[in-house]
Design an enzyme around this catalytic site. Structure first.
Site, PDB file in Angstrom:
ATOM      1  N   MET A  96       9.785  13.776   7.070  1.00 58.81           N
ATOM      2  CA  MET A  96      10.840  14.685   6.605  1.00 58.81           C
ATOM      3  C   MET A  96      10.213  15.983   6.125  1.00 58.81           C
ATOM      4  O   MET A  96       9.172  15.972   5.467  1.00 58.81           O
ATOM      5  CB  MET A  96      11.624  14.042   5.462  1.00 58.81           C
ATOM      6  CG  MET A  96      12.237  12.704   5.787  1.00 58.81           C
ATOM      7  SD  MET A  96      13.084  12.029   4.343  1.00 58.81           S
ATOM      8  CE  MET A  96      13.575  10.422   4.968  1.00 58.81           C
ATOM      9  N   HIS A 103       8.153   1.621  11.218  1.00 60.07           N
ATOM     10  CA  HIS A 103       8.957   2.833  11.315  1.00 60.07           C
ATOM     11  C   HIS A 103       8.480   3.839  10.275  1.00 60.07           C
ATOM     12  O   HIS A 103       8.379   3.523   9.087  1.00 60.07           O
ATOM     13  CB  HIS A 103      10.431   2.487  11.073  1.00 60.07           C
ATOM     14  CG  HIS A 103      11.372   3.613  11.348  1.00 60.07           C
ATOM     15  ND1 HIS A 103      11.790   3.929  12.625  1.00 60.07           N
ATOM     16  CD2 HIS A 103      11.991   4.489  10.507  1.00 60.07           C
ATOM     17  CE1 HIS A 103      12.628   4.955  12.562  1.00 60.07           C
ATOM     18  NE2 HIS A 103      12.770   5.312  11.292  1.00 60.07           N
ATOM     19  N   ASP A 111      19.189   2.787  12.129  1.00 62.83           N
ATOM     20  CA  ASP A 111      18.370   3.209  10.991  1.00 62.83           C
ATOM     21  C   ASP A 111      19.266   3.540   9.812  1.00 62.83           C
ATOM     22  O   ASP A 111      19.996   4.528   9.834  1.00 62.83           O
ATOM     23  CB  ASP A 111      17.535   4.424  11.393  1.00 62.83           C
ATOM     24  CG  ASP A 111      16.560   4.856  10.304  1.00 62.83           C
ATOM     25  OD1 ASP A 111      16.530   4.218   9.240  1.00 62.83           O
ATOM     26  OD2 ASP A 111      15.831   5.840  10.532  1.00 62.83           O
ATOM     27  N   HIS A 127       9.753   8.768  13.426  1.00 63.06           N
ATOM     28  CA  HIS A 127      11.073   9.401  13.405  1.00 63.06           C
ATOM     29  C   HIS A 127      10.916  10.775  12.766  1.00 63.06           C
ATOM     30  O   HIS A 127      10.707  10.890  11.560  1.00 63.06           O
ATOM     31  CB  HIS A 127      12.026   8.505  12.605  1.00 63.06           C
ATOM     32  CG  HIS A 127      13.415   9.015  12.517  1.00 63.06           C
ATOM     33  ND1 HIS A 127      14.386   8.380  11.769  1.00 63.06           N
ATOM     34  CD2 HIS A 127      14.041  10.088  13.052  1.00 63.06           C
ATOM     35  CE1 HIS A 127      15.519   9.036  11.864  1.00 63.06           C
ATOM     36  NE2 HIS A 127      15.335  10.083  12.633  1.00 63.06           N
ATOM     37  N   MET A 175      21.846   6.819  13.462  1.00 62.79           N
ATOM     38  CA  MET A 175      21.731   6.867  12.010  1.00 62.79           C
ATOM     39  C   MET A 175      22.973   6.227  11.391  1.00 62.79           C
ATOM     40  O   MET A 175      24.096   6.687  11.604  1.00 62.79           O
ATOM     41  CB  MET A 175      21.594   8.316  11.523  1.00 62.79           C
ATOM     42  CG  MET A 175      20.310   9.003  11.957  1.00 62.79           C
ATOM     43  SD  MET A 175      18.805   8.140  11.418  1.00 62.79           S
ATOM     44  CE  MET A 175      19.014   8.128   9.635  1.00 62.79           C
ATOM     45  N   SER A 210      10.809   0.095   7.574  1.00 63.38           N
ATOM     46  CA  SER A 210      10.574   1.515   7.325  1.00 63.38           C
ATOM     47  C   SER A 210       9.642   1.703   6.135  1.00 63.38           C
ATOM     48  O   SER A 210       9.974   1.327   5.000  1.00 63.38           O
ATOM     49  CB  SER A 210      11.897   2.231   7.052  1.00 63.38           C
ATOM     50  OG  SER A 210      11.649   3.560   6.664  1.00 63.38           O
ATOM     51  N   ASP A 219       9.149   7.603   8.743  1.00 64.29           N
ATOM     52  CA  ASP A 219      10.082   8.719   8.626  1.00 64.29           C
ATOM     53  C   ASP A 219       9.363   9.964   8.137  1.00 64.29           C
ATOM     54  O   ASP A 219       8.879  10.011   7.001  1.00 64.29           O
ATOM     55  CB  ASP A 219      11.206   8.368   7.646  1.00 64.29           C
ATOM     56  CG  ASP A 219      12.159   7.326   8.211  1.00 64.29           C
ATOM     57  OD1 ASP A 219      12.664   7.537   9.327  1.00 64.29           O
ATOM     58  OD2 ASP A 219      12.393   6.309   7.537  1.00 64.29           O
ATOM     59  N   GLY A 259      14.507  -0.718   5.506  1.00 57.36           N
ATOM     60  CA  GLY A 259      13.579  -0.181   4.526  1.00 57.36           C
ATOM     61  C   GLY A 259      13.741  -0.814   3.169  1.00 57.36           C
ATOM     62  O   GLY A 259      13.021  -1.736   2.795  1.00 57.36           O
ATOM     63  N   SER A 260      14.726  -0.349   2.410  1.00 59.42           N
ATOM     64  CA  SER A 260      14.919  -0.849   1.046  1.00 59.42           C
ATOM     65  C   SER A 260      15.163  -2.351   1.015  1.00 59.42           C
ATOM     66  O   SER A 260      14.663  -3.054   0.116  1.00 59.42           O
ATOM     67  CB  SER A 260      16.097  -0.121   0.388  1.00 59.42           C
ATOM     68  OG  SER A 260      15.856   1.264   0.313  1.00 59.42           O
ATOM     69  N   MET A 318      12.343  13.774  11.366  1.00 59.57           N
ATOM     70  CA  MET A 318      13.511  14.425  10.771  1.00 59.57           C
ATOM     71  C   MET A 318      13.085  15.820  10.329  1.00 59.57           C
ATOM     72  O   MET A 318      13.032  16.139   9.142  1.00 59.57           O
ATOM     73  CB  MET A 318      14.030  13.611   9.592  1.00 59.57           C
ATOM     74  CG  MET A 318      14.552  12.254   9.990  1.00 59.57           C
ATOM     75  SD  MET A 318      15.330  11.425   8.595  1.00 59.57           S
ATOM     76  CE  MET A 318      14.447   9.876   8.617  1.00 59.57           C
TER      77      MET A 318
END
Length: 229
Positions: A37, A33, A175, A66, A137, A8, A35, A197-198, A68
């Site tokens: 937002m 990926h 995710d 994705h 999620m 991500s 995201d 991600g992290s 959101m």
């Protein structure tokens, strides 16, 4: 099918997105990926169309986008044009979900639906056969770096059963909070795509971390030994 890895970019260095994207080109990443937002559907704002276009210019992997966001149906074509291969919308943001799924498919993208942690899998019974992907999620959406919700494993198993019963070939994507500590258990429960991600970008070497994940997951799908009897 071997599980897919989708790092991500929400956890990447936003000041160096070109180099972050380019160094993943030869990595074990299958998708990237992204995201998006809007600060309304989730309590955070990440990036939008211009940044996605820039990522697409330097990416070698397909972009798994994705959304959101509220009212995603108004932006689907624009995100497809910006480089999205997969477009995932949230069940909770789409009162006319079937229509939105059909819009995505007509645009030539994989159609995905994401479920927040509190949303049960049975809400997808009537559209499961039309989906290409379901994103479960495993954290509450909006921020990276959250702890994995353990109940996700039970939810993935229930979703897998629903998809099989409906004849759906949709992939199950996870995710949030994915790491080497839970990746194998998620795949064994039925997951097909892991978004990390992290865990990837906060490591000293994201490419090596992805390779380590690929090695762990490859052992789960190793072919059976030949029968010499």
């Amino acid at each position: 099918m071997a599980p897919l890895l989708a790092p991500s970019l929400l956890a990447a260095d936003f000041g160096n997105l070109q180099s972050e994207t380019e160094r993943l080109a030869g990595s074990a990443a299958d998708w990237l990926h992204c995201d998006v937002m809007d600060g309304r559907f989730v309590p955070n704002i990440s990036f939008g169309l211009p940044v996605l276009q820039a990522i697409h210019r330097h990416a070698r992997q397909p972009l798994d986008v994705h959304l959101m966001i509220e009212e995603p149906q108004h932006y689907l074509a624009a995100f497809r044009d910006a480089g999205a291969t997969t477009l995932t919308v949230h069940y909770e943001a789409c009162p006319h979900l079937h229509r939105v799924v059909q819009q995505i498919k007509q645009l030539g993208c994989r159609a995905g639906v994401a479920l927040n942690p509190h949303t049960p899998v049975w809400v997808l019974e009537e559209v499961a056969a039309d989906l290409d992907l379901v994103c479960v999620m495993s954290v509450n959406p909006g921020f990276g770096g959250q702890a994995f919700i353990p109940n996700t494993l039970r939810k993935v198993a229930a979703l897998k059963e629903l998809l099989v019963d409906s004849g759906s070939e949709a992939l199950i994507e996870i995710d949030g909070g994915v790491s080497l500590d839970n990746a194998a258990a998620l795949v064994e429960a039925g997951a097909d795509v892991l978004v990390a991600g992290s865990f990837v970008f906060n490591s000293p070497d994201p490419v090596a971390t992805l390779a380590q994940m690929r090695e762990q997951l490859s052992a789960l799908v190793a072919p059976p030994p030949p029968d010499y009897r």
